[in-house]
Design a protein around this motif. Structure first.
Motif, PDB file in Angstrom:
ATOM      1  N   ARG A 116      15.886  -5.656 -42.511  1.00  0.00           N
ATOM      2  CA  ARG A 116      14.885  -5.692 -43.584  1.00  0.00           C
ATOM      3  C   ARG A 116      15.405  -6.401 -44.836  1.00  0.00           C
ATOM      4  O   ARG A 116      14.607  -6.798 -45.697  1.00  0.00           O
ATOM      5  CB  ARG A 116      14.443  -4.270 -43.926  1.00  0.00           C
ATOM      6  CG  ARG A 116      13.656  -3.576 -42.816  1.00  0.00           C
ATOM      7  CD  ARG A 116      13.006  -2.308 -43.315  1.00  0.00           C
ATOM      8  NE  ARG A 116      12.382  -1.568 -42.227  1.00  0.00           N
ATOM      9  CZ  ARG A 116      12.913  -0.480 -41.666  1.00  0.00           C
ATOM     10  NH1 ARG A 116      14.079  -0.012 -42.100  1.00  0.00           N
ATOM     11  NH2 ARG A 116      12.280   0.132 -40.688  1.00  0.00           N
ATOM     12  N   ARG A 117      16.713  -6.550 -44.947  1.00  0.00           N
ATOM     13  CA  ARG A 117      17.286  -7.252 -46.099  1.00  0.00           C
ATOM     14  C   ARG A 117      17.344  -8.763 -45.878  1.00  0.00           C
ATOM     15  O   ARG A 117      17.752  -9.506 -46.769  1.00  0.00           O
ATOM     16  CB  ARG A 117      18.689  -6.722 -46.388  1.00  0.00           C
ATOM     17  CG  ARG A 117      18.733  -5.246 -46.753  1.00  0.00           C
ATOM     18  CD  ARG A 117      20.165  -4.786 -46.926  1.00  0.00           C
ATOM     19  NE  ARG A 117      20.250  -3.324 -46.962  1.00  0.00           N
ATOM     20  CZ  ARG A 117      21.381  -2.651 -46.899  1.00  0.00           C
ATOM     21  NH1 ARG A 117      22.539  -3.307 -46.806  1.00  0.00           N
ATOM     22  NH2 ARG A 117      21.383  -1.337 -46.930  1.00  0.00           N
ATOM     23  N   SER A 118      16.966  -9.219 -44.704  1.00  0.00           N
ATOM     24  CA  SER A 118      16.999 -10.639 -44.377  1.00  0.00           C
ATOM     25  C   SER A 118      15.705 -11.308 -44.816  1.00  0.00           C
ATOM     26  O   SER A 118      14.627 -10.705 -44.782  1.00  0.00           O
ATOM     27  CB  SER A 118      17.191 -10.831 -42.870  1.00  0.00           C
ATOM     28  OG  SER A 118      17.005 -12.173 -42.492  1.00  0.00           O
ATOM     29  N   ALA A 119      15.808 -12.578 -45.176  1.00  0.00           N
ATOM     30  CA  ALA A 119      14.617 -13.347 -45.532  1.00  0.00           C
ATOM     31  C   ALA A 119      13.791 -13.714 -44.300  1.00  0.00           C
ATOM     32  O   ALA A 119      12.579 -13.946 -44.403  1.00  0.00           O
ATOM     33  CB  ALA A 119      15.020 -14.612 -46.286  1.00  0.00           C
ATOM     34  N   ALA A 120      14.429 -13.795 -43.142  1.00  0.00           N
ATOM     35  CA  ALA A 120      13.718 -14.176 -41.911  1.00  0.00           C
ATOM     36  C   ALA A 120      14.338 -13.444 -40.725  1.00  0.00           C
ATOM     37  O   ALA A 120      14.996 -14.042 -39.868  1.00  0.00           O
ATOM     38  CB  ALA A 120      13.780 -15.686 -41.698  1.00  0.00           C
ATOM     39  N   ALA A 166       7.428  -5.011 -32.260  1.00  0.00           N
ATOM     40  CA  ALA A 166       6.700  -6.046 -33.004  1.00  0.00           C
ATOM     41  C   ALA A 166       5.490  -5.457 -33.713  1.00  0.00           C
ATOM     42  O   ALA A 166       5.167  -5.835 -34.851  1.00  0.00           O
ATOM     43  CB  ALA A 166       6.267  -7.161 -32.057  1.00  0.00           C
ATOM     44  N   LYS A 167       4.806  -4.526 -33.069  1.00  0.00           N
ATOM     45  CA  LYS A 167       3.655  -3.877 -33.698  1.00  0.00           C
ATOM     46  C   LYS A 167       4.080  -2.999 -34.861  1.00  0.00           C
ATOM     47  O   LYS A 167       3.411  -2.940 -35.899  1.00  0.00           O
ATOM     48  CB  LYS A 167       2.914  -3.024 -32.660  1.00  0.00           C
ATOM     49  CG  LYS A 167       2.172  -3.822 -31.605  1.00  0.00           C
ATOM     50  CD  LYS A 167       1.432  -2.881 -30.659  1.00  0.00           C
ATOM     51  CE  LYS A 167       0.618  -3.662 -29.640  1.00  0.00           C
ATOM     52  NZ  LYS A 167      -0.152  -2.757 -28.743  1.00  0.00           N
ATOM     53  N   ALA A 168       5.212  -2.299 -34.684  1.00  0.00           N
ATOM     54  CA  ALA A 168       5.664  -1.351 -35.699  1.00  0.00           C
ATOM     55  C   ALA A 168       6.286  -2.033 -36.906  1.00  0.00           C
ATOM     56  O   ALA A 168       6.274  -1.478 -38.015  1.00  0.00           O
ATOM     57  CB  ALA A 168       6.657  -0.371 -35.080  1.00  0.00           C
ATOM     58  N   HIS A 169       6.847  -3.231 -36.700  1.00  0.00           N
ATOM     59  CA  HIS A 169       7.569  -3.921 -37.780  1.00  0.00           C
ATOM     60  C   HIS A 169       7.098  -5.372 -37.867  1.00  0.00           C
ATOM     61  O   HIS A 169       7.799  -6.298 -37.446  1.00  0.00           O
ATOM     62  CB  HIS A 169       9.077  -3.859 -37.527  1.00  0.00           C
ATOM     63  CG  HIS A 169       9.596  -2.464 -37.393  1.00  0.00           C
ATOM     64  ND1 HIS A 169       9.844  -1.654 -38.481  1.00  0.00           N
ATOM     65  CD2 HIS A 169       9.893  -1.722 -36.287  1.00  0.00           C
ATOM     66  CE1 HIS A 169      10.282  -0.474 -38.064  1.00  0.00           C
ATOM     67  NE2 HIS A 169      10.316  -0.488 -36.739  1.00  0.00           N
ATOM     68  N   GLY A 171       7.062  -7.464 -40.144  1.00  0.00           N
ATOM     69  CA  GLY A 171       7.891  -8.368 -40.943  1.00  0.00           C
ATOM     70  C   GLY A 171       9.098  -8.905 -40.207  1.00  0.00           C
ATOM     71  O   GLY A 171       9.854  -9.724 -40.752  1.00  0.00           O
ATOM     72  N   ILE A 172       9.299  -8.452 -38.975  1.00  0.00           N
ATOM     73  CA  ILE A 172      10.429  -8.894 -38.152  1.00  0.00           C
ATOM     74  C   ILE A 172       9.879  -9.529 -36.881  1.00  0.00           C
ATOM     75  O   ILE A 172       8.959  -8.994 -36.262  1.00  0.00           O
ATOM     76  CB  ILE A 172      11.357  -7.714 -37.793  1.00  0.00           C
ATOM     77  CG1 ILE A 172      11.870  -7.026 -39.058  1.00  0.00           C
ATOM     78  CG2 ILE A 172      12.525  -8.187 -36.921  1.00  0.00           C
ATOM     79  CD1 ILE A 172      12.641  -5.743 -38.794  1.00  0.00           C
ATOM     80  N   THR A 173      10.424 -10.674 -36.482  1.00  0.00           N
ATOM     81  CA  THR A 173       9.986 -11.336 -35.251  1.00  0.00           C
ATOM     82  C   THR A 173      10.780 -10.793 -34.063  1.00  0.00           C
ATOM     83  O   THR A 173      12.004 -10.855 -34.053  1.00  0.00           O
ATOM     84  CB  THR A 173      10.180 -12.857 -35.342  1.00  0.00           C
ATOM     85  OG1 THR A 173       9.444 -13.355 -36.461  1.00  0.00           O
ATOM     86  CG2 THR A 173       9.689 -13.546 -34.078  1.00  0.00           C
ATOM     87  N   PHE A 174      10.072 -10.264 -33.087  1.00  0.00           N
ATOM     88  CA  PHE A 174      10.690  -9.718 -31.870  1.00  0.00           C
ATOM     89  C   PHE A 174      10.277 -10.578 -30.679  1.00  0.00           C
ATOM     90  O   PHE A 174       9.086 -10.828 -30.470  1.00  0.00           O
ATOM     91  CB  PHE A 174      10.237  -8.278 -31.623  1.00  0.00           C
ATOM     92  CG  PHE A 174      10.797  -7.276 -32.585  1.00  0.00           C
ATOM     93  CD1 PHE A 174      11.945  -6.563 -32.281  1.00  0.00           C
ATOM     94  CD2 PHE A 174      10.175  -7.052 -33.807  1.00  0.00           C
ATOM     95  CE1 PHE A 174      12.464  -5.638 -33.173  1.00  0.00           C
ATOM     96  CE2 PHE A 174      10.682  -6.125 -34.703  1.00  0.00           C
ATOM     97  CZ  PHE A 174      11.833  -5.415 -34.394  1.00  0.00           C
ATOM     98  N   THR A 175      11.261 -11.019 -29.903  1.00  0.00           N
ATOM     99  CA  THR A 175      10.997 -11.848 -28.733  1.00  0.00           C
ATOM    100  C   THR A 175      11.812 -11.345 -27.546  1.00  0.00           C
ATOM    101  O   THR A 175      13.020 -11.109 -27.675  1.00  0.00           O
ATOM    102  CB  THR A 175      11.376 -13.314 -28.993  1.00  0.00           C
ATOM    103  OG1 THR A 175      10.700 -13.791 -30.153  1.00  0.00           O
ATOM    104  CG2 THR A 175      11.004 -14.193 -27.809  1.00  0.00           C
ATOM    105  N   ALA A 176      11.166 -11.169 -26.400  1.00  0.00           N
ATOM    106  CA  ALA A 176      11.873 -10.909 -25.145  1.00  0.00           C
ATOM    107  C   ALA A 176      11.906 -12.204 -24.357  1.00  0.00           C
ATOM    108  O   ALA A 176      10.973 -13.003 -24.433  1.00  0.00           O
ATOM    109  CB  ALA A 176      11.169  -9.822 -24.346  1.00  0.00           C
ATOM    110  N   LEU A 177      12.976 -12.418 -23.597  1.00  0.00           N
ATOM    111  CA  LEU A 177      13.051 -13.690 -22.880  1.00  0.00           C
ATOM    112  C   LEU A 177      13.640 -13.530 -21.492  1.00  0.00           C
ATOM    113  O   LEU A 177      14.414 -12.622 -21.211  1.00  0.00           O
ATOM    114  CB  LEU A 177      13.855 -14.717 -23.675  1.00  0.00           C
ATOM    115  CG  LEU A 177      15.356 -14.515 -23.838  1.00  0.00           C
ATOM    116  CD1 LEU A 177      16.115 -15.218 -22.719  1.00  0.00           C
ATOM    117  CD2 LEU A 177      15.826 -15.042 -25.172  1.00  0.00           C
ATOM    118  N   GLU A 178      13.201 -14.419 -20.639  1.00  0.00           N
ATOM    119  CA  GLU A 178      13.778 -14.634 -19.312  1.00  0.00           C
ATOM    120  C   GLU A 178      14.668 -15.855 -19.446  1.00  0.00           C
ATOM    121  O   GLU A 178      14.184 -16.972 -19.626  1.00  0.00           O
ATOM    122  CB  GLU A 178      12.664 -14.863 -18.301  1.00  0.00           C
ATOM    123  CG  GLU A 178      13.061 -15.602 -17.037  1.00  0.00           C
ATOM    124  CD  GLU A 178      14.188 -14.924 -16.286  1.00  0.00           C
ATOM    125  OE1 GLU A 178      15.237 -15.577 -16.079  1.00  0.00           O
ATOM    126  OE2 GLU A 178      14.020 -13.766 -15.895  1.00  0.00           O
TER     127      GLU A 178
END
Length: 227
Positions: A116-120, A166-169, A171-178
């Motif tokens: 949360r302290r990050s700009a991105a 991702a729904k709960a936060h 302001g943060i980008t969440f990605t799952a990957l294969e």
């Protein structure tokens, strides 16, 4: 400078992801269960090492406290630690979910104050198309012929956690990957997989893409994956 933590990073995709992110100027912390292996890998790469066992709350807390004291924030978290159990019994199920799913919760919850302290802020989870209902029920996909029940189920959980976080936060980008089938210690028994550098490039691309992109998705190198 982007402050990055990668779990399970003393070898395999995690190690190579660290190397490629260091080349991009990241300050990388390698999380490793074994202190000596973690320090050796970090010294080879020019990274920093923190002892981090994703199945141990105290270990996770100490690792994030170390990063907080040194950096004050965390910009990128890569959930790379994982296990592949080929057996099917209670203990194997507990190990699979403890590392592949519960470990994500432990580390994410400990990291949220720093993110949360990050700009991105961004969180990337190395999941698997084996956890995609679409892939494992599609006879045209190789996943449909691979009976890896615990790995598939725990990776489905990992992808669902990505969506829910991702729904709960927002302001943060969440990605799952294969990341693609990769030749690592995990897949050695199957004799399959491409070089780790190729798969790590997928991780790095998604970890460094525009933070305004979609959150709560499962992707591979070609784009969004149904699951």
């Amino acid at each position: 400078m982007t402050v990055t933590l990668i779990t399970g990073a003393n070898k395999g995709i995690g190690y190579e992801t660290a190397r490629q992110l260091l080349e991009r100027g990241h300050e990388v912390y390698l999380g490793a269960r074994d202190v000596e292996r973690g320090e050796k890998a970090a010294a080879e790469l020019g990274a920093r090492s923190v002892q981090l066992d994703v199945t141990d709350d105290a270990s996770v807390g100490r690792a994030l406290a170390t990063i907080e004291a040194a950096e004050g924030r965390l910009d990128l978290l890569v959930h790379n630690a994982g296990v592949l159990e080929t057996g099917l019994d209670g203990p194997a199920a507990l190990r699979s979910f403890d590392v592949n799913a519960v470990g994500i919760v432990r580390v994410t919850e400990a990291a949220l104050p720093l993110l949360r302290r990050s700009a991105a802020p961004r969180v990337v989870t190395i999941s698997s198309s084996m956890g995609s209902f679409w892939a494992v029920t599609n006879p045209d996909r190789p996943e449909s012929a691979m009976p890896l029940a615990l790995y598939a189920a725990s990776k489905a959980a990992a992808t669902m956690l990505t969506l829910q976080y991702a729904k709960a936060h927002p302001g943060i980008t969440f990605t799952a990957l294969e990341p693609g089938t990769t030749a690592t210690d995990m897949t050695a028994a199957f004799g399959i997989g491409r070089p780790v550098a190729d798969s790590a490039r997928v991780v790095v691309r998604l970890a460094t893409q525009d933070p305004a992109g979609p959150s709560g998705t499962l992707q591979d190198e070609a784009g969004l994956l149904p699951w």
